[in-house]
Scaffold this motif. Structure first.
Motif, PDB file in Angstrom:
ATOM      1  N   LYS A   1       0.823  -1.206   0.000  1.00 50.25           N
ATOM      2  CA  LYS A   1       0.000   0.000   0.000  1.00 50.25           C
ATOM      3  C   LYS A   1       0.859   1.258   0.000  1.00 50.25           C
ATOM      4  O   LYS A   1       0.566   2.232  -0.709  1.00 50.25           O
ATOM      5  CB  LYS A   1      -0.925  -0.021   1.204  1.00 50.25           C
ATOM      6  N   TYR A   2       1.978   1.243   0.743  1.00 46.71           N
ATOM      7  CA  TYR A   2       2.770   2.460   0.911  1.00 46.71           C
ATOM      8  C   TYR A   2       4.074   2.480   0.076  1.00 46.71           C
ATOM      9  O   TYR A   2       4.541   3.541  -0.318  1.00 46.71           O
ATOM     10  CB  TYR A   2       3.099   2.684   2.388  1.00 46.71           C
ATOM     11  N   TYR A   3       4.640   1.315  -0.200  1.00 43.53           N
ATOM     12  CA  TYR A   3       5.945   1.308  -0.858  1.00 43.53           C
ATOM     13  C   TYR A   3       5.964   0.460  -2.150  1.00 43.53           C
ATOM     14  O   TYR A   3       7.026   0.382  -2.782  1.00 43.53           O
ATOM     15  CB  TYR A   3       7.027   0.787   0.106  1.00 43.53           C
ATOM     16  N   TYR A   4       4.842  -0.174  -2.455  1.00 43.79           N
ATOM     17  CA  TYR A   4       4.701  -1.008  -3.668  1.00 43.79           C
ATOM     18  C   TYR A   4       5.731  -2.132  -3.705  1.00 43.79           C
ATOM     19  O   TYR A   4       6.194  -2.552  -4.779  1.00 43.79           O
ATOM     20  CB  TYR A   4       4.825  -0.155  -4.933  1.00 43.79           C
ATOM     21  N   GLY A   5       6.053  -2.638  -2.582  1.00 45.34           N
ATOM     22  CA  GLY A   5       6.971  -3.750  -2.447  1.00 45.34           C
ATOM     23  C   GLY A   5       7.199  -4.032  -0.980  1.00 45.34           C
ATOM     24  O   GLY A   5       6.819  -3.245  -0.111  1.00 45.34           O
ATOM     25  N   ASN A   6       7.871  -5.153  -0.660  1.00 47.96           N
ATOM     26  CA  ASN A   6       8.148  -5.488   0.739  1.00 47.96           C
ATOM     27  C   ASN A   6       9.590  -5.930   0.943  1.00 47.96           C
ATOM     28  O   ASN A   6       9.990  -6.273   2.054  1.00 47.96           O
ATOM     29  CB  ASN A   6       7.181  -6.583   1.237  1.00 47.96           C
ATOM     30  N   CYS A   7      10.407  -5.911  -0.137  1.00 45.47           N
ATOM     31  CA  CYS A   7      11.813  -6.282  -0.049  1.00 45.47           C
ATOM     32  C   CYS A   7      12.624  -5.103  -0.605  1.00 45.47           C
ATOM     33  O   CYS A   7      12.476  -4.739  -1.786  1.00 45.47           O
ATOM     34  CB  CYS A   7      12.093  -7.557  -0.852  1.00 45.47           C
ATOM     35  N   PHE A   8      13.496  -4.564   0.221  1.00 44.79           N
ATOM     36  CA  PHE A   8      14.232  -3.357  -0.172  1.00 44.79           C
ATOM     37  C   PHE A   8      15.737  -3.640  -0.103  1.00 44.79           C
ATOM     38  O   PHE A   8      16.270  -3.964   0.973  1.00 44.79           O
ATOM     39  CB  PHE A   8      13.858  -2.189   0.745  1.00 44.79           C
ATOM     40  N   LEU A   9      16.413  -3.526  -1.249  1.00 43.09           N
ATOM     41  CA  LEU A   9      17.856  -3.752  -1.315  1.00 43.09           C
ATOM     42  C   LEU A   9      18.580  -2.448  -0.898  1.00 43.09           C
ATOM     43  O   LEU A   9      18.221  -1.356  -1.344  1.00 43.09           O
ATOM     44  CB  LEU A   9      18.258  -4.161  -2.736  1.00 43.09           C
ATOM     45  N   LYS A  10      19.633  -2.587  -0.101  1.00 49.89           N
ATOM     46  CA  LYS A  10      20.347  -1.434   0.442  1.00 49.89           C
ATOM     47  C   LYS A  10      21.718  -1.267  -0.261  1.00 49.89           C
ATOM     48  O   LYS A  10      22.462  -2.247  -0.435  1.00 49.89           O
ATOM     49  CB  LYS A  10      20.577  -1.578   1.946  1.00 49.89           C
ATOM     50  N   LYS A  11      22.002  -0.027  -0.656  1.00 47.10           N
ATOM     51  CA  LYS A  11      23.300   0.273  -1.257  1.00 47.10           C
ATOM     52  C   LYS A  11      24.341   0.679  -0.216  1.00 47.10           C
ATOM     53  O   LYS A  11      25.533   0.691  -0.488  1.00 47.10           O
ATOM     54  CB  LYS A  11      23.163   1.376  -2.296  1.00 47.10           C
ATOM     55  N   SER A  12      23.818   0.989   0.967  1.00 43.21           N
ATOM     56  CA  SER A  12      24.706   1.297   2.097  1.00 43.21           C
ATOM     57  C   SER A  12      23.943   1.037   3.386  1.00 43.21           C
ATOM     58  O   SER A  12      22.702   0.913   3.366  1.00 43.21           O
ATOM     59  CB  SER A  12      25.199   2.750   2.055  1.00 43.21           C
ATOM     60  N   LEU A  13      24.669   0.958   4.477  1.00 47.88           N
ATOM     61  CA  LEU A  13      24.037   0.646   5.760  1.00 47.88           C
ATOM     62  C   LEU A  13      24.066   1.908   6.651  1.00 47.88           C
ATOM     63  O   LEU A  13      25.126   2.487   6.876  1.00 47.88           O
ATOM     64  CB  LEU A  13      24.766  -0.499   6.449  1.00 47.88           C
TER      65      LEU A  13
END
Length: 251
Positions: free
Chosen positions: A221-233
């Motif tokens: 509903k809010y992000y159009y996905g549930n898995c988010f890949l990170k380019k930095s921590l």
């Protein structure tokens, strides 16, 4: 001639080689047995003239009628124009031929039936094919996710000869907008696989971690996905959303 003409004078008696004159009332002389002609025709008996006076002796009159009751050696009873012996032999022969034909037909039928039942079946069974049914990908709902179990054992993703190990933290998030990409994952392991696959394709460590939400309905509903890949921590922060976790690549 089989009939004698009567008159008051002489008369001729048949049955002799030549006519003989006989006076009225005179007996006809009998021929010796050796001189009488033999015949294959039926025997005859003397005929008595009904109105002759005195009923003369039959032999004197010389009239003969056939004896129908007498046996005739020259005649034999026949059936359908055949001698009785020949007829019955023919009937018996035909009966034997018919029975042999019927028996042969029945025996042949039984032999063919037995041969068919004994022959191996040449029917081949076609391999069963399973048609894959289409699936509908869900876009809402809550995914099964036991973060504590995953965090205690850690997670490893292997692609070919490359191996990525991840450290897992439950109910935590990274501070700041550090997202490389977003996708839909139906398990925590799928989200980790996306991070490792990105690195395998780019041949460098582009993805350094992930954040995952098991609440698919809220995330879509809010992000159009549930898995988010990170380019930095970024800095770790507590996240109270249920079924939420983060993971980072262990160098």
């Amino acid at each position: 001639m089989s009939r004698t003409q009567w008159d008051d004078g002489l008369h001729v008696v048949n049955g002799t080689d030549a006519p003989e004159a006989v006076l009225p009332g005179q007996k006809v002389p009998k021929e010796p047995d050796s001189t009488r002609a033999t015949s294959a025709y039926p025997q005859y008996s003397p005929l008595v003239r009904p109105n002759s006076p005195g009923k003369l002796d039959q032999e004197e009159r010389g009239h003969f009628l056939p004896q129908f009751g007498a046996s005739s050696p020259g005649l034999e009873r026949r059936i359908c124009g055949l001698r009785r012996t020949t007829f019955f032999l023919t009937v018996a022969l035909l009966a034997v031929i018919v029975m042999a034909a019927v028996g042969g037909g029945v025996g042949g039928s039984i032999a063919v039936k037995n041969a068919k039942s004994a022959a191996p079946s040449s029917t081949t069974t076609a391999p069963s094919t399973t048609t894959a049914s289409n699936i509908t990908v869900p876009t809402e709902g809550v995914l099964a996710f036991d973060c504590a179990a995953v965090a205690s054992s850690g997670s490893i993703i292997t692609l070919g000869s490359k191996v990525w190990k991840f450290g897992v933290d439950c109910n935590m998030t990274f501070e700041g907008n550090l997202n490389l990409a977003a996708s839909i994952a139906y398990s925590f392991e799928d989200c980790l696989h996306s991070c490792a696959q990105t690195n395998w394709l780019t041949k460098n460590e582009t993805c350094v971690g992930i954040s995952f939400s098991g609440d698919l309905s809220w995330s879509m509903k809010y992000y159009y996905g549930n898995c988010f890949l990170k380019k930095s921590l970024g800095k770790l922060m507590t996240d109270t959303r249920p079924r939420f976790a983060i993971a980072s690549v262990i160098p």
